[in-house]
Design a protein around this motif. Structure first.
Motif, PDB file in Angstrom:
ATOM      1  N   ILE A 175      12.625 -54.032 -81.781  1.00 37.51           N
ATOM      2  CA  ILE A 175      13.477 -55.088 -82.325  1.00 37.51           C
ATOM      3  C   ILE A 175      14.930 -54.607 -82.415  1.00 37.51           C
ATOM      4  O   ILE A 175      15.866 -55.362 -82.112  1.00 37.51           O
ATOM      5  N   VAL A 176      15.129 -53.352 -82.796  1.00 32.98           N
ATOM      6  CA  VAL A 176      16.489 -52.796 -82.849  1.00 32.98           C
ATOM      7  C   VAL A 176      17.111 -52.777 -81.454  1.00 32.98           C
ATOM      8  O   VAL A 176      18.297 -53.102 -81.279  1.00 32.98           O
ATOM      9  N   ILE A 177      16.320 -52.410 -80.441  1.00 37.61           N
ATOM     10  CA  ILE A 177      16.830 -52.397 -79.066  1.00 37.61           C
ATOM     11  C   ILE A 177      17.234 -53.800 -78.630  1.00 37.61           C
ATOM     12  O   ILE A 177      18.283 -54.003 -77.984  1.00 37.61           O
ATOM     13  N   ILE A 178      16.427 -54.809 -78.977  1.00 35.04           N
ATOM     14  CA  ILE A 178      16.766 -56.189 -78.636  1.00 35.04           C
ATOM     15  C   ILE A 178      18.071 -56.593 -79.308  1.00 35.04           C
ATOM     16  O   ILE A 178      18.956 -57.213 -78.686  1.00 35.04           O
ATOM     17  N   ALA A 179      18.233 -56.233 -80.589  1.00 32.91           N
ATOM     18  CA  ALA A 179      19.456 -56.584 -81.316  1.00 32.91           C
ATOM     19  C   ALA A 179      20.673 -55.907 -80.692  1.00 32.91           C
ATOM     20  O   ALA A 179      21.733 -56.523 -80.533  1.00 32.91           O
TER      21      ALA A 179
ATOM     22  N   VAL B  32      11.871 -63.200 -82.106  1.00 31.02           N
ATOM     23  CA  VAL B  32      12.985 -62.314 -82.452  1.00 31.02           C
ATOM     24  C   VAL B  32      14.090 -62.426 -81.405  1.00 31.02           C
ATOM     25  O   VAL B  32      15.289 -62.433 -81.731  1.00 31.02           O
ATOM     26  N   THR B  33      13.704 -62.524 -80.140  1.00 34.76           N
ATOM     27  CA  THR B  33      14.686 -62.627 -79.058  1.00 34.76           C
ATOM     28  C   THR B  33      15.511 -63.888 -79.183  1.00 34.76           C
ATOM     29  O   THR B  33      16.748 -63.861 -79.076  1.00 34.76           O
ATOM     30  N   VAL B  34      14.839 -65.032 -79.410  1.00 35.42           N
ATOM     31  CA  VAL B  34      15.566 -66.295 -79.554  1.00 35.42           C
ATOM     32  C   VAL B  34      16.488 -66.243 -80.765  1.00 35.42           C
ATOM     33  O   VAL B  34      17.651 -66.670 -80.712  1.00 35.42           O
TER      34      VAL B  34
END
Length: 599
Positions: free
Chosen positions: A188-192, A247-249
């Motif tokens: 999730i941190v990488i996506i953010a 989380v991506t959206v």
């Protein structure tokens, strides 16, 4: 060994060598040294006068185009060290090792030499270059030459050892190594972080103050994005986003929401607002073209229906109706009017197929424009004020919040267009949600079946006409909803805004191009395609006389090198590239049985 054994013995594969005959270790060292020297050159003055924009006269402080060269050289150096196996950097290249270095070296070379040529042209000759400019040009050239000596990531055979074939081979997607499992919070941190970097790059592009900087930015982004994709990092990120879709959206819209708070000039927020309008309408068209496979060349007319409906009920002094509805009612009225027009136009025409349907929809778009142009009380009923349109549309006021006035939110003053940007972002969320739900539903699967083979879909019991009419009506509704906001953003609605081809988007041609450029049938594809097609003309206004010519050239190049679009789904990738890149379970080259079956 017998004669038979000699003839059937396997032939050793040709080693993957570079174009320049250098040992791999020497090529890597030379590439790293050249990138480091290019990076150092950005801390020297490139010209002696501040007449060239960006102030490239300061030693020790890169500015303007120097920052782009520094970024390209730094990325080239890091990827080269990663390919060399330097501890702590190997995660940068899970897929391709050397082809990303070649692409980054080429991007840095193109950006640097463009800057040098621009200085010479603007100031009147190469004599205006300081030593830093000469060092940057020669160092970036040396880096590119050294990168050509790096071995290819996959064996090169036959005519692929030529420079042109080497570059086209380099652009193909890699097969990354399996990623080590990470905790969910780390993913999730990488996506953010990824969306944060995307916001930074997008903001930098919009905030470029002069054309030379924007052109250099686009050169570096094109090569840099392709190189980073060639490393395999995009595949890693895609695996994380597929695992954490919600989380991506959320991260995407949080990044988009943050954009106006990064702007100090409301003029740049204007570009962001218009991009969102253009992108939202393109996403609505993606329902019609990308999912259902209906070629609609008059789609901008539905945007016009929504815009004119909102203008007529907005309370404008020029409105022939003379009423004022709340904004929510105006949105519903615009969407309903577009829905009705979509059904009225679609019911008699959707029994046509292919080019015939395209011609009919093109005719509808022109009929709409001519009709509103003649409803002036002379050639027809006085409804739309004819060519003069409906001006003086009042600013929106929602819950006592006047969008036409500046407001301070979270300590940041937001102007008119920043307010409209946030409003349009809400509509974008609605359209994206509708598209995703439709795509993943039973109706969405039926649309895809009709798109791939309508005859086979009918044989399986799908009511093709009803579902095509539903797609047409839904797309028209989404366009009409976006048109209600556009009317208040522009404060004037005229017939000339809704032509098939116009120098300023949105229009039917550019909307269709945004869907095809970005990637049909995807959510992010039309958003990216619309952003590029609006941002580039807005930043390069000096090329307005050649805009359509350059637009046509760009489409030809896209169809040649990336026919599936910038963001393509798996089906399109298999359709266009399965013969070039056979993978596990893929048919051998030349076998088109799966393609014929629609796989």
């Amino acid at each position: 060994m017998t004669t038979t054994e000699q003839t059937t013995a396997p032939v050793a594969p040709r080693p993957a060598t570079g174009i320049i005959p250098l040992p791999p270790a020497a090529a890597r060292t030379a590439t790293a040294a050249g990138a480091l020297l290019t990076l150092a050159s950005t801390f020297l003055a490139w010209t002696w006068t501040a007449e060239f924009p960006g102030d490239l006269t300061v030693n020790g402080y890169p500015g303007g185009l120097q920052v782009l060269t520094l970024t390209g050289a730094l990325l080239t150096l890091l990827i080269t060290l990663s390919a060399h196996g330097v501890r702590g950097l190997t995660w940068l290249t899970p897929g391709g090792k050397h082809s990303p270095v070649l692409l980054l070296a080429l991007g840095t070379f193109a950006t640097t030499w463009y800057a040098v040529i621009a200085i010479a042209v603007n100031l009147g000759g190469l004599a205006n270059l300081e030593p830093g400019g000469w060092i940057a040009a020669l160092a970036s050239l040396a880096t590119l030459v050294a990168a050509l000596g790096l071995p290819a990531d996959t064996p090169l055979e036959g005519d692929r050892t030529t420079p042109w074939k080497r570059f086209t081979h380099t652009f193909k997607a890699p097969t990354p190594e399996p990623a080590a499992p990470l905790p969910s919070w780390a993913e999730i941190v990488i996506i953010a972080i990824a969306f944060g970097l995307g916001l930074f790059v997008f903001t930098y592009g919009i905030d470029t103050e002069y054309a030379e900087l924007f052109i250099g930015f686009m050169l570096l982004v094109c090569f840099g994005a392709t190189a980073l994709a060639r490393t395999g990092l995009n595949h890693r990120l895609a695996s994380y986003t597929a695992k954490h879709k919600n989380v991506t959206v959320t991260a995407a819209f949080v990044a988009a929401f943050t954009f106006p708070f990064t702007q100090t000039n409301d003029a740049y927020a204007t570009i962001g607002t218009n991009i969102l309008i253009f992108a939202t309408v393109a996403l609505g068209l993606n329902v019609v073209v990308g999912l259902a496979g209906l070629l609609d060349l008059g789609y901008v007319a539905f945007l016009g229906v929504g815009a004119y409906t909102a203008a007529l009920v907005s309370g404008s002094p020029s409105s022939t109706i003379g009423i004022q509805l709340p904004f929510w009612a105006a949105v519903l009225a615009g969407a309903a009017a577009s829905l009705i027009f979509g059904i009225v136009i679609g019911a008699p025409t959707l029994r046509l197929h292919g080019d015939y349907l395209a011609i009919v929809t093109l005719g509808f778009g022109e009929i709409f424009r001519l009709a509103v142009q003649n409803m002036d009380g002379v050639s027809g009923p006085n409804v739309t004020n004819g060519p003069n349109g409906i001006p003086n549309i009042p600013e929106l006021e929602i819950f006592g919040f006047n969008l036409g006035e500046s407001h301070t939110i979270l300590g940041v003053e937001l102007g008119k267009f920043s307010n409209y940007y946030l409003l349009m972002l809400v509509f974008t969320i609605i359209v994206v949600t509708v598209f995703r739900r439709s795509d993943q539903s039973r109706i969405g699967r039926a649309w895809v079946a009709i798109r791939e083979d309508e005859t086979a879909a009918r044989a399986m019991g799908i009511n093709a006409f009803r579902l095509k009419l539903l797609a047409f009506a839904l797309g028209a509704t989404l366009a009409g909803m976006a048109g209600t906001v556009q009317a208040h953003v522009t404060t004037t609605v005229t017939p000339t805004e809704f032509k098939f081809v116009e120098a300023v988007p949105p229009n039917s041609a550019f909307l269709l191009a945004a869907v095809i450029l970005g990637g049909m049938g995807t959510v992010s594809g039309p958003l990216i395609g619309a952003s590029l097609l609006y941002l580039i003309p807005a930043k390069l206004q000096f090329m307005s006389d050649y805009q359509l010519l350059l637009f046509g050239v760009a489409l030809v190049l896209l169809m040649r090198f990336r026919p599936e679009g910038l963001i393509a789904d798996r089906r399109k990738q298999l359709e266009f590239h399965s013969a070039d890149q056979p993978g596990p379970g893929s048919p051998p080259k030349g076998d088109t049985s799966l393609s014929k079956a629609g796989v």
